[in-house]
Design an enzyme around this catalytic site. Structure first.
Site, PDB file in Angstrom:
ATOM      1  N   TYR A 100       0.876  -1.169   0.000  1.00  0.00           N
ATOM      2  CA  TYR A 100       0.000   0.000   0.000  1.00  0.00           C
ATOM      3  C   TYR A 100       0.914   1.219   0.000  1.00  0.00           C
ATOM      4  O   TYR A 100       1.414   1.654   1.046  1.00  0.00           O
ATOM      5  CB  TYR A 100      -0.925  -0.011   1.219  1.00  0.00           C
ATOM      6  CG  TYR A 100      -1.731   1.248   1.373  1.00  0.00           C
ATOM      7  CD1 TYR A 100      -2.419   1.795   0.300  1.00  0.00           C
ATOM      8  CD2 TYR A 100      -1.813   1.904   2.601  1.00  0.00           C
ATOM      9  CE1 TYR A 100      -3.153   2.961   0.441  1.00  0.00           C
ATOM     10  CE2 TYR A 100      -2.553   3.066   2.744  1.00  0.00           C
ATOM     11  CZ  TYR A 100      -3.214   3.589   1.663  1.00  0.00           C
ATOM     12  OH  TYR A 100      -3.937   4.745   1.797  1.00  0.00           O
ATOM     13  N   HIS A 151     -12.165   1.208  -3.868  1.00  0.00           N
ATOM     14  CA  HIS A 151     -11.427   0.460  -4.886  1.00  0.00           C
ATOM     15  C   HIS A 151     -12.192  -0.818  -5.204  1.00  0.00           C
ATOM     16  O   HIS A 151     -12.978  -1.294  -4.392  1.00  0.00           O
ATOM     17  CB  HIS A 151     -10.047   0.054  -4.367  1.00  0.00           C
ATOM     18  CG  HIS A 151      -9.108   1.187  -4.106  1.00  0.00           C
ATOM     19  ND1 HIS A 151      -7.970   1.396  -4.850  1.00  0.00           N
ATOM     20  CD2 HIS A 151      -9.132   2.178  -3.187  1.00  0.00           C
ATOM     21  CE1 HIS A 151      -7.321   2.454  -4.389  1.00  0.00           C
ATOM     22  NE2 HIS A 151      -8.007   2.956  -3.372  1.00  0.00           N
TER      23      HIS A 151
END
Lengths: 323, 323
Positions: A176, A314
């Site tokens: 991430y 997402h």
DNA sequence: CTTGATACG
DNA sequence: CGTAGCAAG
């Protein structure tokens, strides 16, 4: 031949009693959601129904990797119908990589229990510096040979942004990548420290085995990867600096953007901001990737996106690898 | 005669299309919600259907004052059906006092506009020290002679806890008395500074006119005013110190607890914590009051509670005064 | 717009 | 448990 396009068309998503997701659209109709007022010539919009290769023949062994920035795993699990479990039933993945779990260390054990039957191997990072921030996980059917949390040697590991598992024939990294933030406060850290460190780490691993990097890389690489390139030149995730860093640190280093390689000229977003109903009008970004060492790009059967899976800002992406 | 009681009985509340509130219970049935395992002998539970006096005859003029700790006015107004407007339609009050509006100064103007037709006079306090904290309002049909915010002379006015309006024949004070807090952190401030200051202020005003104090006084005065006296001896709102302060500063100073005076031996709660579904089982506290100068207690026709009005952890209370 | 932490009740 | 503000995306 150009697709017929209708701007701002909405897809109705129906959730069945047992949590299965049904698109209400005719299966044969092309994917027509397109928010660009003037779609560029030659661009088409990714349609997961028509743009995926046929299943591999029964005698070709494969592994399915998936990745999803869930934007808070606890919140996602509350929305029953969209839980990771449902995704498992539909997709039958072998490995699931999550980003932005936003878990605290104390949540992990409980979540682990309540997760999926058959995925007994899971490896979690949490942000030590900010509670409920960032966090990643790799959830796997088969037990990896080794697991590494963070970049190991560097000082970028306080936020739980990276977990690596080693399998027989490749390393899998789930990242991430730091968002450059409002006012691009963290842009410099991101492009001069984080990206290069991750890149070096990958090159180091690659000396022993091919490397797969997945996750929210927080960069839309090219104009085709964002709904409004002109308006976002100074937005975090589409600055020249980040795009350049993406090329320098990853593509030029021999890692292949599998979706783009398989789908040149195809618009496939993986992120739509919650604000202004961006998802309904497909005003999105492609921020989530599977990058693979050139040496195993030949093994990539299918690099795909599941834009109809909701529950986060997402959507999940997948990679089918012949083994 | 003792009422038949059934512990933990639930009242179903139905909200009609136009927002009116209907109790589903038989109108003739006595109010039987009672959470005490062993109700004290002689205590009955307040029933707003049967325990209110008959309306005044047409030639007796009266004024109706109401008070409600709304626990966030913006949240309350979102729940359309329970807005102050509905309360106005049902109750036809002349003055409404609110506590814990949790408004910021910047919200007030907008709320004022969207409020009630016919109540053009409204006076608002907001916490300057903590945004979205505390806050009171007096909303009135008739224009008061004067308005005062806070205690005026003291240093207790940073949190927007008091507003006073002067009418022809009395002063009306609307207070949100400081909660003594977890660990009784603020108990000492509350009983040695706030309560005495408010008391002195009231005695000062009383030199010119009778005084009415309403609001969330954050104290259950006696055992009958709380569902579990034994278990709450060191809970904020039921400490000996607060109960003593309530007597010393208000009752002994000549202010009458109108509900208790009219309903001795009657359990009438005005607050139920959100935790553990306390309201369903009537595990409540009486924290909201109308206190009046002895000199006008004779004018009190009705001091009542509306426990069926939801939308906050407190319910509204009312006072009908002959004028 | 949404998640999550924190303050306060 | 629920209303706030806030940080972050």
């Amino acid at each position: 031949s150009r697709l017929k396009r209708k701007a701002h068309q909405e897809i109705a998503v129906e959730v069945g009693a047992s949590g299965e997701v049904n698109l209400s659209r005719d299966q044969n109709e092309p994917w027509t959601v397109f928010a660009h007022k003037k779609p560029q010539k030659g661009w088409t919009v990714y349609n997961p129904r028509t743009m995926r290769p046929p299943p591999l023949s029964g005698d070709t062994k494969s592994v399915k990797l998936m990745s999803w920035n869930v934007n808070g795993l606890r919140a996602l699990l509350k929305l029953e119908g969209f839980s990771a479990l449902q995704l498992a039933q539909r997709e039958d993945f072998d490995v699931l990589c999550l980003q932005e779990t936003k878990l605290q260390e104390k949540d992990v054990e409980g979540i682990k229990q309540s997760l999926l039957e058959g995925y007994e191997n899971s490896f979690w990072t949490c942000s030590a510096s900010k509670l409920g921030y960032s966090g990643t996980a790799i959830i796997s059917r088969v037990e990896p040979l080794s697991v590494t949390y963070g970049l190991g040697v560097s000082d970028h590991d306080g936020e739980g942004r990276l977990v690596t598992v080693e399998f027989d024939t490749y390393y899998l990294l789930n990242a991430y990548v730091p968002n450059s933030g409002d006012g691009l406060k963290r842009l410099s850290y991101r492009v001069t420290e984080w990206d290069p460190s991750l890149s070096s780490y990958m090159k180091e691993l690659e000396k022993s085995k091919p490397v797969i990097l997945t996750g929210d890389l927080n960069c839309a690489h090219e104009e085709i990867d964002i709904y409004n390139p002109a308006g976002n030149r100074r937005s975090a995730g589409f600055t020249d600096e980040e795009r350049q860093s993406f090329e320098t640190n990853f593509l030029s280093k021999g890692f292949v953007d599998t979706f783009r390689e398989q789908h040149p000229g195809v618009v496939g977003y993986t992120y739509w901001g919650y604000r202004h109903g961006a998802r309904k009008t497909n005003r999105g970004w492609r921020l989530d990737y599977f990058l693979v060492s050139k040496s195993i790009f030949g093994k990539v059967h299918d690099s795909y996106i599941l834009p109809d899976v909701t529950g986060s800002d997402h959507c999940p992406i997948g990679l089918v690898l012949k083994i």
